[in-house]
Write a protein that holds these residues in place. Structure first.
Motif, PDB file in Angstrom:
ATOM      1  N   GLU A 168     -28.457 -41.214 -70.634  1.00 43.03           N
ATOM      2  CA  GLU A 168     -28.309 -42.617 -70.992  1.00 43.03           C
ATOM      3  C   GLU A 168     -29.076 -43.503 -70.019  1.00 43.03           C
ATOM      4  OE1 GLU A 168     -24.753 -45.985 -71.294  1.00 43.03           O
ATOM      5  OE2 GLU A 168     -24.261 -43.849 -71.280  1.00 43.03           O
ATOM      6  N   LYS A 193     -27.774 -41.461 -65.916  1.00 42.86           N
ATOM      7  CA  LYS A 193     -26.312 -41.436 -65.838  1.00 42.86           C
ATOM      8  C   LYS A 193     -25.846 -40.056 -66.261  1.00 42.86           C
ATOM      9  CE  LYS A 193     -22.081 -43.359 -67.877  1.00 42.86           C
ATOM     10  NZ  LYS A 193     -21.497 -44.356 -68.802  1.00 42.86           N
ATOM     11  N   ALA A 195     -22.257 -37.441 -65.905  1.00 42.40           N
ATOM     12  CA  ALA A 195     -20.872 -37.303 -65.439  1.00 42.40           C
ATOM     13  C   ALA A 195     -20.616 -35.918 -64.866  1.00 42.40           C
ATOM     14  CB  ALA A 195     -19.905 -37.575 -66.581  1.00 42.40           C
ATOM     15  N   ILE A 200     -19.337 -40.004 -61.577  1.00 38.33           N
ATOM     16  CA  ILE A 200     -20.560 -40.128 -62.366  1.00 38.33           C
ATOM     17  C   ILE A 200     -21.688 -40.444 -61.398  1.00 38.33           C
ATOM     18  CG2 ILE A 200     -21.783 -41.390 -64.170  1.00 38.33           C
ATOM     19  CD1 ILE A 200     -19.139 -41.939 -65.523  1.00 38.33           C
ATOM     20  N   TYR A 202     -25.633 -41.772 -60.767  1.00 37.03           N
ATOM     21  CA  TYR A 202     -26.576 -42.708 -61.357  1.00 37.03           C
ATOM     22  C   TYR A 202     -27.845 -42.791 -60.512  1.00 37.03           C
ATOM     23  CZ  TYR A 202     -22.357 -44.665 -63.630  1.00 37.03           C
ATOM     24  OH  TYR A 202     -21.202 -44.851 -64.345  1.00 37.03           O
ATOM     25  N   HIS A 337     -20.194 -49.165 -64.168  1.00 38.69           N
ATOM     26  CA  HIS A 337     -19.414 -47.921 -64.138  1.00 38.69           C
ATOM     27  C   HIS A 337     -18.050 -48.102 -64.813  1.00 38.69           C
ATOM     28  CE1 HIS A 337     -18.047 -44.067 -62.518  1.00 38.69           C
ATOM     29  NE2 HIS A 337     -17.037 -44.660 -61.895  1.00 38.69           N
ATOM     30  N   ASP A 340     -17.464 -47.421 -68.539  1.00 41.32           N
ATOM     31  CA  ASP A 340     -17.484 -46.064 -69.089  1.00 41.32           C
ATOM     32  C   ASP A 340     -16.193 -45.799 -69.876  1.00 41.32           C
ATOM     33  OD1 ASP A 340     -18.950 -43.301 -68.815  1.00 41.32           O
ATOM     34  OD2 ASP A 340     -16.842 -42.872 -68.533  1.00 41.32           O
ATOM     35  N   ASP A 341     -16.301 -44.948 -70.883  1.00 43.07           N
ATOM     36  CA  ASP A 341     -15.137 -44.636 -71.734  1.00 43.07           C
ATOM     37  C   ASP A 341     -13.944 -44.136 -70.939  1.00 43.07           C
ATOM     38  OD1 ASP A 341     -16.535 -45.406 -73.960  1.00 43.07           O
ATOM     39  OD2 ASP A 341     -17.081 -43.364 -74.571  1.00 43.07           O
TER      40      ASP A 341
END
Length: 345
Positions: A168, A193, A195, A200, A202, A337, A340-341
């Motif tokens: 991403e 990005k 995980a 995570i 970056y 950050h 994020d989900d």
């Protein structure tokens, strides 16, 4: 060790043996980067496995606690042998490094299984959707795109984005500050990005020094690791790694120092690296996001820790553009950050 086999013939036969079930997919391995964990000799081994065109294109170490020489011996053989294959069926353990070999193979197996069972719809969404792309292109030419639409376009119109052959990417806003502390709205570019188990990682590029000629407005690139706290609360996010050269594994030159070395005030990058940057590492968002410039850093806080008693925050007064924009980009990365989900569940 049980190996996961992904060839069509074996996948067709396995369900017939003793009524056992096995993972299967008509489409085979899905492209993308998948994280797997296997039990090594000392502890777990965590790897990222990248799939492209139905086979392994590369593997990277996320974390291990094996004896370095033993792990390197196992890695040298297995990481080369697995490239171009769709299973670990033909991969053999390396003599003298059996435990590490088994852990690496098990981690690859787990990542391959994730790839095999990846949601086809999600992968499809990450590929080029003709209708959406045409609409975004029309909006781009008419000058009507907002930032969310730009990011959606970047992650769906080419080989970029979740589930693709890359990672991403994202354009994010941040508040740039110059020497006289004039604030300007700027954008930074998250180039990477990915995980891990509880964080995570970056890579982010941003313009630090704007007070000199445009001919030396080099963009700085930071390698950043931010935690995924058990609380799932933004204020508990910790900055685990901040680097302008190698990543946390020391295997990749993931960063770039864009300011002069030394700065016009005479502060070297080595001083930034050994004194300034470490102050922020392992701090949480509840502290980091209270900082706007170096003036907000309390001297006692800055000198806290073994060997830091003589460090002076005033060292960076004449080099405040780079110092302050490190603070600003960390702040912007925490905001990104937290979208994020992981934090939405």
């Amino acid at each position: 060790m049980k190996k996961i086999v992904y060839t069509a013939a074996v996948l067709a036969v396995l369900p017939l043996i003793a009524g056992c079930e096995t993972a299967s997919s008509e489409e085979g391995l899905q492209s993308g980067t998948f994280t797997g964990v296997g039990e090594g000799y000392n502890d777990e081994i965590e790897l990222n496995v990248t799939i492209g065109e139905g086979v392994v294109s590369s593997i990277d170490t996320v974390w291990h606690d094996e004896t370095a020489s033993v792990f390197d011996n196992a890695w040298a053989g297995i990481s080369e042998d697995i490239v171009g294959k769709d299973s670990t069926e033909e991969i053999e353990v390396v003599s003298g490094a059996t435990g590490s070999s088994n852990g690496i193979i098990a981690a690859i197996d787990e990542a391959l299984e994730q790839s095999l069972n990846a949601d086809g719809d999600a992968v499809a969404e990450a590929s080029n959707d003709e209708d959406d792309t045409e609409e975004d292109t029309e909006m781009a030419t008419s000058g009507e795109l907002d930032l969310d639409q730009v990011n959606a376009f970047l992650n769906t119109s080419a080989g970029l984005g979740p589930g693709s052959i890359a990672n991403e990417v994202q354009i994010i806003p941040h508040a740039h500050i110059d020497g006289p502390e004039h604030e300007t709205d700027f954008y930074a570019f998250v180039n990477f990005k990915n995980a891990g188990r509880d964080y995570i990682k970056y890579q982010v590029s941003y313009l630090s020094c704007t007070c000199r000629s445009a001919s030396v407005n080099y963009w700085q690139t930071a390698y950043v690791e931010l935690s995924l706290p058990e609380s799932r609360e933004k204020e508990d996010i910790e900055l685990k790694t901040l680097s302008f050269d190698t990543d946390s594994s020391d295997n990749y030159l993931a960063g770039f120092w864009g300011d002069s070395d030394p700065t016009p005030a005479g502060v070297s990058y080595e001083t930034f690296k050994t004194e300034f940057i470490p102050h922020f590492v392992n701090k949480d968002a509840s502290y980091l996001q209270t900082l706007s410039t170096i003036k907000d850093i309390d001297l006692n806080e800055y000198q806290d820790g073994e060997g830091r008693e003589s460090f002076e925050i005033d060292t960076y007064t004449g080099s405040s553009v780079s110092a302050n924009n490190i603070i600003r980009i960390v702040d912007a990365m925490i905001d990104y950050h937290a979208q994020d989900d992981f934090f939405q569940n």
